[in-house]
Design an enzyme around this catalytic site. Sequence first.
Site, PDB file in Angstrom:
ATOM      1  N   SER A 147       0.852  -1.180   0.000  1.00 40.10           N
ATOM      2  CA  SER A 147       0.000   0.000   0.000  1.00 40.10           C
ATOM      3  C   SER A 147       0.889   1.231   0.000  1.00 40.10           C
ATOM      4  O   SER A 147       1.965   1.224   0.609  1.00 40.10           O
ATOM      5  CB  SER A 147      -0.883  -0.011   1.254  1.00 40.10           C
ATOM      6  N   ARG A 148       0.420   2.274  -0.683  1.00 42.06           N
ATOM      7  CA  ARG A 148       1.217   3.500  -0.700  1.00 42.06           C
ATOM      8  C   ARG A 148       1.131   4.221   0.634  1.00 42.06           C
ATOM      9  O   ARG A 148       2.024   4.960   1.009  1.00 42.06           O
ATOM     10  CB  ARG A 148       0.736   4.419  -1.822  1.00 42.06           C
TER      11      ARG A 148
ATOM     12  N   LYS B 254     -14.507  -7.153  -6.159  1.00 49.55           N
ATOM     13  CA  LYS B 254     -15.502  -6.887  -7.187  1.00 49.55           C
ATOM     14  C   LYS B 254     -15.583  -5.380  -7.445  1.00 49.55           C
ATOM     15  O   LYS B 254     -15.254  -4.614  -6.526  1.00 49.55           O
ATOM     16  CB  LYS B 254     -16.877  -7.445  -6.807  1.00 49.55           C
TER      17      LYS B 254
ATOM     18  N   ASP C 172     -21.210   0.269  -8.902  1.00 48.24           N
ATOM     19  CA  ASP C 172     -20.284  -0.368  -7.951  1.00 48.24           C
ATOM     20  C   ASP C 172     -21.098  -1.176  -6.926  1.00 48.24           C
ATOM     21  O   ASP C 172     -20.938  -2.396  -6.841  1.00 48.24           O
ATOM     22  CB  ASP C 172     -19.371   0.684  -7.300  1.00 48.24           C
TER      23      ASP C 172
HETATM   24  P1  NAP Z   1     -10.461   2.743  -1.485  1.00 50.66           P
HETATM   25  O1  NAP Z   1     -10.388   2.706  -0.004  1.00 50.66           O
HETATM   26  O2  NAP Z   1     -10.677   4.046  -2.157  1.00 50.66           O
HETATM   27  O3  NAP Z   1      -9.162   2.129  -2.165  1.00 50.66           O
HETATM   28  C1  NAP Z   1      -8.522   0.969  -1.710  1.00 50.66           C
HETATM   29  C2  NAP Z   1      -7.020   1.159  -1.811  1.00 50.66           C
HETATM   30  O4  NAP Z   1      -6.588   1.070  -3.136  1.00 50.66           O
HETATM   31  C3  NAP Z   1      -6.541   2.517  -1.342  1.00 50.66           C
HETATM   32  O5  NAP Z   1      -6.352   2.528   0.055  1.00 50.66           O
HETATM   33  C4  NAP Z   1      -5.263   2.706  -2.094  1.00 50.66           C
HETATM   34  O6  NAP Z   1      -4.226   2.211  -1.293  1.00 50.66           O
HETATM   35  C5  NAP Z   1      -5.401   1.817  -3.299  1.00 50.66           C
HETATM   36  N1  NAP Z   1      -5.500   2.621  -4.522  1.00 50.66           N
HETATM   37  C6  NAP Z   1      -6.451   3.501  -4.852  1.00 50.66           C
HETATM   38  N2  NAP Z   1      -6.201   4.023  -6.064  1.00 50.66           N
HETATM   39  C7  NAP Z   1      -5.076   3.456  -6.487  1.00 50.66           C
HETATM   40  C8  NAP Z   1      -4.299   3.591  -7.670  1.00 50.66           C
HETATM   41  N3  NAP Z   1      -4.671   4.395  -8.659  1.00 50.66           N
HETATM   42  N4  NAP Z   1      -3.193   2.848  -7.780  1.00 50.66           N
HETATM   43  C9  NAP Z   1      -2.821   2.030  -6.795  1.00 50.66           C
HETATM   44  N5  NAP Z   1      -3.502   1.872  -5.642  1.00 50.66           N
HETATM   45  C10 NAP Z   1      -4.614   2.589  -5.512  1.00 50.66           C
HETATM   46  O7  NAP Z   1     -11.573   1.745  -2.011  1.00 50.66           O
HETATM   47  P2  NAP Z   1     -12.411   0.594  -1.274  1.00 50.66           P
HETATM   48  O8  NAP Z   1     -13.690   1.142  -0.778  1.00 50.66           O
HETATM   49  O9  NAP Z   1     -11.557  -0.168  -0.359  1.00 50.66           O
HETATM   50  O10 NAP Z   1     -12.802  -0.273  -2.556  1.00 50.66           O
HETATM   51  C11 NAP Z   1     -11.851  -1.090  -3.220  1.00 50.66           C
HETATM   52  C12 NAP Z   1     -12.612  -2.165  -3.976  1.00 50.66           C
HETATM   53  O11 NAP Z   1     -13.392  -2.905  -3.016  1.00 50.66           O
HETATM   54  C13 NAP Z   1     -13.589  -1.617  -5.013  1.00 50.66           C
HETATM   55  O12 NAP Z   1     -13.565  -2.393  -6.183  1.00 50.66           O
HETATM   56  C14 NAP Z   1     -14.953  -1.722  -4.326  1.00 50.66           C
HETATM   57  O13 NAP Z   1     -16.001  -1.956  -5.238  1.00 50.66           O
HETATM   58  C15 NAP Z   1     -14.749  -2.943  -3.447  1.00 50.66           C
HETATM   59  N6  NAP Z   1     -15.640  -2.945  -2.281  1.00 50.66           N
HETATM   60  C16 NAP Z   1     -15.786  -1.801  -1.527  1.00 50.66           C
HETATM   61  C17 NAP Z   1     -16.711  -1.808  -0.472  1.00 50.66           C
HETATM   62  C18 NAP Z   1     -16.929  -0.580   0.387  1.00 50.66           C
HETATM   63  O14 NAP Z   1     -17.827  -0.617   1.263  1.00 50.66           O
HETATM   64  N7  NAP Z   1     -16.196   0.518   0.228  1.00 50.66           N
HETATM   65  C19 NAP Z   1     -17.445  -2.961  -0.198  1.00 50.66           C
HETATM   66  C20 NAP Z   1     -17.225  -4.113  -0.949  1.00 50.66           C
HETATM   67  C21 NAP Z   1     -16.321  -4.085  -1.999  1.00 50.66           C
HETATM   68  P3  NAP Z   1      -2.915   3.044  -1.050  1.00 50.66           P
HETATM   69  O15 NAP Z   1      -3.176   4.477  -1.435  1.00 50.66           O
HETATM   70  O16 NAP Z   1      -2.682   2.898   0.411  1.00 50.66           O
HETATM   71  O17 NAP Z   1      -1.901   2.409  -1.897  1.00 50.66           O
END
Ligand code: NAP
Length: 303
Positions: free
Chosen positions: A35-36, A89, A167
């Site tokens: 993770s960054r 997903k 999403d």
């Molecule tokens: P998030 O917190 O915005 O992103 C997850 C991580 O991905 C960030 O902490 C970041 O980590 C990394 N990231 C983001 N953009 C990036 C990039 N351009 N390049 C490299 N790393 C990047 O998102 P999230 O809510 O966890 O969702 C992630 C996935 O899980 C999605 O596909 C979503 O549909 C799924 N999901 C989400 C939920 C929910 O409730 N939010 C529920 C079920 C499934 P670093 O910056 O630390 O590297």
Amino acid sequence: MSRKICLVGIGKIAQDQHVPSITASPDWELAATVSRAGSVGGVQAFDDFDAFLAERPDVDVVSLCLPPVPRFAYAARAIAVGRHVMLEKPPGATLAEVQRLDSMARAAGVTLFASWHSRMAKGVAAAKAFLADKTVTGGHIDWRENVRQWHPGQDWVFEPGGMGVFDPGSNALSILTEVLPQPVHLTGAELGVPGNRQTPIHAELTFTGGITATFDWLKKGEQLWEMTLEAGADRVHLTEGGNACTINGASAALTDLDEYPALYAHLTGLLDRGASDVDLSPMVHVSDAMTLGRRVSVADFAF
Ligand code: NAP
């Protein structure tokens, strides 16, 4: 013996679900994170994926919790060096890139698991079993949640490839495609897109088989994730995102595990069998809605 796994992208869903599910399971050892910005206490943290791949060849499973757009590049690099891969997903930003990953994983002899957590919701198996020998004659999906609660400040959901309300909507479609005994296809859609954004915040969908869906991302108060499917006089009602189910008004038997522990149990089974699980059918409906949908401009959105 437990299996070593690396979590990539320590954001909301990794912290909320993946970390607790892995650390609670005797089958898994959280051996590294990439993770960054984020990390998990007591676990080796990398901020560079290639460094992880080079330095930890003993960790042969990676679970990618990144948003869909950056995910392909990570998955391709992992498969290229023989790692098994689990995808959050929706499994990618496009259908073709996930099909490529599937081919690459087959050629490399590694497992690829395109996970759909809502398919593991506790009432889904009962709904599927009941409908298996029936013809579905109609139904409606109501999937309304608050984007500010579930994706706080996540601008990527409104960027191209972020899919907007699809999403969460793809969760509903993953259940629909799992429980329907005969496939349906989308025949019409209306997509509400904020004037200052790229992806829909509201969607109305029509499918063959008398099935309709409403996806909304501005629901305040109680969140609503429901689906009713009719087969003649029979009626299946899934609520709580599929975690509760009634069949003709009576409570149906529920499965034991919560969604994410069930995903990791499924991954264990795939690895044991040397199998993959890549089903793009929910994403086909999303793609069709984006292709066929009529765009309507709605109020600008700010987090
Ligand atoms: P998030 O917190 O915005 O992103 C997850 C991580 O991905 C960030 O902490 C970041 O980590 C990394 N990231 C983001 N953009 C990036 C990039 N351009 N390049 C490299 N790393 C990047 O998102 P999230 O809510 O966890 O969702 C992630 C996935 O899980 C999605 O596909 C979503 O549909 C799924 N999901 C989400 C939920 C929910 O409730 N939010 C529920 C079920 C499934 P670093 O910056 O630390 O590297």
